[in-house]
Design a protein around this motif. Structure first.
Motif, PDB file in Angstrom:
ATOM      1  N   LYS A  32       0.855  -1.192   0.074  1.00 30.67           N
ATOM      2  CA  LYS A  32       0.211  -0.080   0.055  1.00 30.67           C
ATOM      3  C   LYS A  32       0.888   1.123  -0.059  1.00 30.67           C
ATOM      4  O   LYS A  32       0.616   2.242  -0.902  1.00 30.67           O
ATOM      5  CB  LYS A  32      -1.014  -0.084   1.181  1.00 30.67           C
ATOM      6  CG  LYS A  32      -1.962   1.281   1.380  1.00 30.67           C
ATOM      7  CD  LYS A  32      -3.081   0.906   0.585  1.00 30.67           C
ATOM      8  CE  LYS A  32      -4.220   2.035   0.813  1.00 30.67           C
ATOM      9  NZ  LYS A  32      -5.528   1.844   0.421  1.00 30.67           N
ATOM     10  N   GLY A  33       1.947   1.242   0.998  1.00 31.65           N
ATOM     11  CA  GLY A  33       2.720   2.212   0.824  1.00 31.65           C
ATOM     12  C   GLY A  33       3.476   2.815  -0.530  1.00 31.65           C
ATOM     13  O   GLY A  33       3.558   3.783  -0.838  1.00 31.65           O
ATOM     14  N   TRP A  34       4.060   1.584  -0.950  1.00 29.18           N
ATOM     15  CA  TRP A  34       4.864   1.856  -2.297  1.00 29.18           C
ATOM     16  C   TRP A  34       3.910   2.445  -3.452  1.00 29.18           C
ATOM     17  O   TRP A  34       3.941   3.191  -4.316  1.00 29.18           O
ATOM     18  CB  TRP A  34       5.509   0.663  -2.966  1.00 29.18           C
ATOM     19  CG  TRP A  34       6.284   0.859  -3.976  1.00 29.18           C
ATOM     20  CD1 TRP A  34       5.877   0.421  -5.315  1.00 29.18           C
ATOM     21  CD2 TRP A  34       7.390   1.639  -4.324  1.00 29.18           C
ATOM     22  NE1 TRP A  34       6.769   1.018  -6.350  1.00 29.18           N
ATOM     23  CE2 TRP A  34       7.710   1.755  -5.491  1.00 29.18           C
ATOM     24  CE3 TRP A  34       8.296   2.258  -3.336  1.00 29.18           C
ATOM     25  CZ2 TRP A  34       8.811   2.148  -6.153  1.00 29.18           C
ATOM     26  CZ3 TRP A  34       9.555   2.907  -3.947  1.00 29.18           C
ATOM     27  CH2 TRP A  34       9.845   2.863  -5.332  1.00 29.18           C
ATOM     28  N   ASN A  35       2.589   1.917  -3.469  1.00 29.16           N
ATOM     29  CA  ASN A  35       1.775   1.922  -4.613  1.00 29.16           C
ATOM     30  C   ASN A  35       1.019   3.270  -4.461  1.00 29.16           C
ATOM     31  O   ASN A  35       0.112   3.467  -5.256  1.00 29.16           O
ATOM     32  CB  ASN A  35       0.941   0.596  -4.957  1.00 29.16           C
ATOM     33  CG  ASN A  35       1.729  -0.470  -5.585  1.00 29.16           C
ATOM     34  OD1 ASN A  35       2.235  -0.184  -6.815  1.00 29.16           O
ATOM     35  ND2 ASN A  35       1.923  -1.567  -4.977  1.00 29.16           N
ATOM     36  N   ASP A  36       1.012   3.743  -3.254  1.00 29.66           N
ATOM     37  CA  ASP A  36       0.491   5.179  -3.029  1.00 29.66           C
ATOM     38  C   ASP A  36       1.083   6.206  -3.885  1.00 29.66           C
ATOM     39  O   ASP A  36       0.754   7.306  -4.079  1.00 29.66           O
ATOM     40  CB  ASP A  36       0.595   5.649  -1.486  1.00 29.66           C
ATOM     41  CG  ASP A  36      -0.931   5.161  -0.902  1.00 29.66           C
ATOM     42  OD1 ASP A  36      -1.701   4.850  -1.676  1.00 29.66           O
ATOM     43  OD2 ASP A  36      -1.122   5.204   0.332  1.00 29.66           O
ATOM     44  N   GLN A  37       2.330   5.998  -4.218  1.00 29.27           N
ATOM     45  CA  GLN A  37       3.332   6.988  -4.877  1.00 29.27           C
ATOM     46  C   GLN A  37       3.916   6.438  -5.948  1.00 29.27           C
ATOM     47  O   GLN A  37       4.598   7.145  -6.662  1.00 29.27           O
ATOM     48  CB  GLN A  37       4.380   7.580  -3.812  1.00 29.27           C
ATOM     49  CG  GLN A  37       5.215   6.041  -3.474  1.00 29.27           C
ATOM     50  CD  GLN A  37       5.808   6.526  -2.014  1.00 29.27           C
ATOM     51  OE1 GLN A  37       6.124   7.567  -1.722  1.00 29.27           O
ATOM     52  NE2 GLN A  37       6.477   5.437  -1.333  1.00 29.27           N
ATOM     53  N   GLY A  38       3.641   5.278  -6.595  1.00 27.90           N
ATOM     54  CA  GLY A  38       4.475   4.468  -7.514  1.00 27.90           C
ATOM     55  C   GLY A  38       3.614   4.834  -9.038  1.00 27.90           C
ATOM     56  O   GLY A  38       2.818   5.643  -9.524  1.00 27.90           O
ATOM     57  N   TYR A  39       3.494   3.477  -9.570  1.00 28.17           N
ATOM     58  CA  TYR A  39       2.837   3.233 -10.827  1.00 28.17           C
ATOM     59  C   TYR A  39       1.610   3.671 -10.774  1.00 28.17           C
ATOM     60  O   TYR A  39       0.727   2.920 -10.025  1.00 28.17           O
ATOM     61  CB  TYR A  39       3.111   1.841 -11.119  1.00 28.17           C
ATOM     62  CG  TYR A  39       2.363   1.420 -12.431  1.00 28.17           C
ATOM     63  CD1 TYR A  39       3.357   1.413 -13.575  1.00 28.17           C
ATOM     64  CD2 TYR A  39       1.136   0.802 -12.531  1.00 28.17           C
ATOM     65  CE1 TYR A  39       3.015   0.779 -14.952  1.00 28.17           C
ATOM     66  CE2 TYR A  39       0.675   0.467 -13.680  1.00 28.17           C
ATOM     67  CZ  TYR A  39       1.553   0.527 -14.938  1.00 28.17           C
ATOM     68  OH  TYR A  39       1.028  -0.021 -15.984  1.00 28.17           O
TER      69      TYR A  39
END
Lengths: 245, 289
Positions: A32-39
């Motif tokens: 959730k943390g990574w994909n809040d700001q990534g792709y």
């Protein structure tokens, strides 16, 4: 084109070890943390601090109680995310071409600029791997952190999916299943890794490593020698006296 | 599966509309002048209202034109093509009937075939989904096509409409009978879905999340199933029995209107059940169906 590639050079995926997974949900939060700001668009939450919160997650960890015929019941934590199927039904149903499988590495992705949010791909997936983003109206799914694994701006050890990198017990392994000598292929072969619902014909890439055999209870009483203590001295005298009353 | 009102309205109205257009296109009903305007207009209105209703549940309807691009693999894309092609190809015949241009009837045949083709593509959107055993059945296209033919016959005032309504009744009973056992026949359980049946009997210890999510709302819809049997009875009476009786006892306009209204209302109930009773295998992971 939403037709599937006939062959993918690599089959990138995850081997998930059900023996070591402790159900801590670190992979869920890391994802959730990574994909809040990534792709793509961020994974949105609706009413996150209210009475009826809801949000998009690309990875969910279930907990099951499993009772063997003989032996004690076991708690098995069961992470569930996209299996990056070779014969992905979510890809072929897509009317716009937004849902696709990459020929080079087998990752199943959504081109959010072409997604109309009809939800048919989520219906087609037997594993519940896709969730619609209620804020953006587009379908979200595991990208296998495609923006991490090839990202040369990251240190080498970080070039793996956020859920794998974040797992504190090493229960998640990332690699190429097309290569029989890769870490995940060998691990899966050694441990009897299995695919989910293979009879639905989706040919998942991800593998689940079953829990190792547990000791049976009567062999497992390591406290047995300690339980056989004979009281002596004052305690012994007290024991005898109290026993006679 | 969540019975979205937009999808229920779409599939019922456009199904009946394309059914009516099939009879008009083939010339089985051939009104002329303003009667033709009304009949063709009704067919077009139902089909177009239905199709536009289907865009209401889209997250990004402004990109709907992209749905024409994947006809080689996607039934939803094929549906987009067949529906537009049917409506375009039938237009000369509709104008000819209305304005008395005297086009040969053969001009309406390709459009009539495509009108039924549209209903077939709609049905295949559901029938193709293996993860919903109740839908993944050859009876699903049969049911959608019978609905279109029977509903179209009622709307087109065909004398054989009661016969088709009787056939529809049999098809509905068959799809409910076979559908009820479909999930069990696929033999998927929590144990097989997780693969943990190789260890023992699996039960849910703790849910993956305490709040609701898209999967629970969209695929694991369990509200209202307890009224399923009553709704099935109601659907049979309204869809098939009452319209057949109305058309059998009178050929007046009131019987036509009553039959059409009853049939469409019943069809909406039957279509609601089609969604609400359908169980997706993802429910197994949650210990629900």
């Amino acid at each position: 084109m939403t037709t599937l590639p006939t062959h993918t050079e690599k089959k990138l995926g995850l081997a998930i070890d059900l023996d070591t997974c402790v159900g801590c949900q670190a992979c869920v939060t890391a994802c959730k943390g990574w994909n809040d700001q990534g792709y793509g668009v961020p994974l949105s939450d609706q009413n996150p601090y209210g009475a009826d919160p809801s949000g998009v997650f690309l990875n969910r960890v279930h907990s099951y109680a499993v009772q063997p015929i003989d032996g004690a019941a076991q708690t098995i934590n069961f992470p569930r995310s996209c299996l990056h199927c070779d014969d992905a039904p979510c890809v072929t149903v897509c009317p716009t071409g937004a849902s696709y499988k990459r020929a080079e590495d087998g990752i199943v992705l959504v081109n959010e600029d072409a997604c109309i949010g009809c939800g048919l791909c989520a219906w087609a997936c037997p594993y519940g791997a896709r969730e619609m983003d209620a804020a953006a109206g587009v379908m979200k799914k595991c990208t296998l952190c495609v923006d991490r694994i090839y990202n040369e701006n990251l240190p080498e050890e970080d070039r793996e999916p956020a859920c794998v990198r974040g797992c504190p017990t090493g229960a998640r392994h990332f690699g190429d299943f097309a290569d029989p000598d890769s870490k995940v292929s060998r691990l899966s072969a050694e441990r009897g890794g299995y695919a989910l619902m293979p009879d639905l014909g989706t040919k998942p890439v991800n593998r689940y490593l079953p829990p190792r055999k547990k000791d049976v209870p009567y062999e497992a009483s390591v406290l047995a020698p300690l339980l056989d203590i004979k009281a002596s001295g004052f305690a012994g005298w007290l024991d005898r006296v109290l026993g006679k009353i | 599966m969540h019975p979205a009102p937009s999808v229920i309205l779409f599939s019922v109205l456009s199904g009946a509309g394309f059914g009516l257009l099939f009879y008009l296109g083939f010339g089985l009903a051939h009104p002329s002048g303003w009667a033709a305007f009304l009949w063709w207009g009704l067919g077009y209105a139902l089909a177009v209202i239905g199709l536009s209703a289907s865009t209401f549940h889209l997250g990004n309807p402004q990109r709907a034109l992209l749905a024409f691009s994947q006809w080689r693999s996607s039934w939803l894309s094929r549906e987009a093509w067949t529906s537009v092609a049917a409506l375009v190809l039938l237009a000369p015949m509709a104008l000819s009937d209305w304005l008395g241009l005297g086009l040969p009837r053969g001009f309406g045949w390709p459009g009539a075939v495509l009108a039924l083709g549209t209903v077939f593509t709609t049905s295949m959107i559901y029938a193709q989904i293996k993860a919903v055993p109740r839908w993944h059945l050859w009876l699903t296209p049969v049911m959608f096509l019978t609905f279109a033919l029977a509903g179209g016959a009622v709307l087109a005032g065909q004398s054989f409409a009661p016969v088709l309504l009787a056939v529809l009744l049999v098809v509905l009973l068959a799809i409910w009978q076979v559908g009820d056992g479909q999930f069990a026949r696929r033999a998927q359980t929590l144990g097989t879905a997780t693969g943990l049946d190789r260890i023992g009997t699996v039960t849910v210890f703790e849910q993956a999340h305490t709040a609701g999510n898209y999967l629970l709302r969209e695929m694991i819809f369990v509200v209202g199933r307890k009224h399923a049997q009553k709704l099935r009875g109601l659907a049979m009476v309204l869809t098939c029995l009452l319209p057949a009786v109305a058309l059998a006892i009178s050929t007046g306009w009131w019987a036509f209107v009553a039959a059409a209204v009853c049939h469409i209302t019943g069809a909406l109930a039957a279509r609601w059940l089609f969604f609400a009773e359908a169980e997706h295998v993802v429910g197994l992971f949650y210990g629900k169906r």
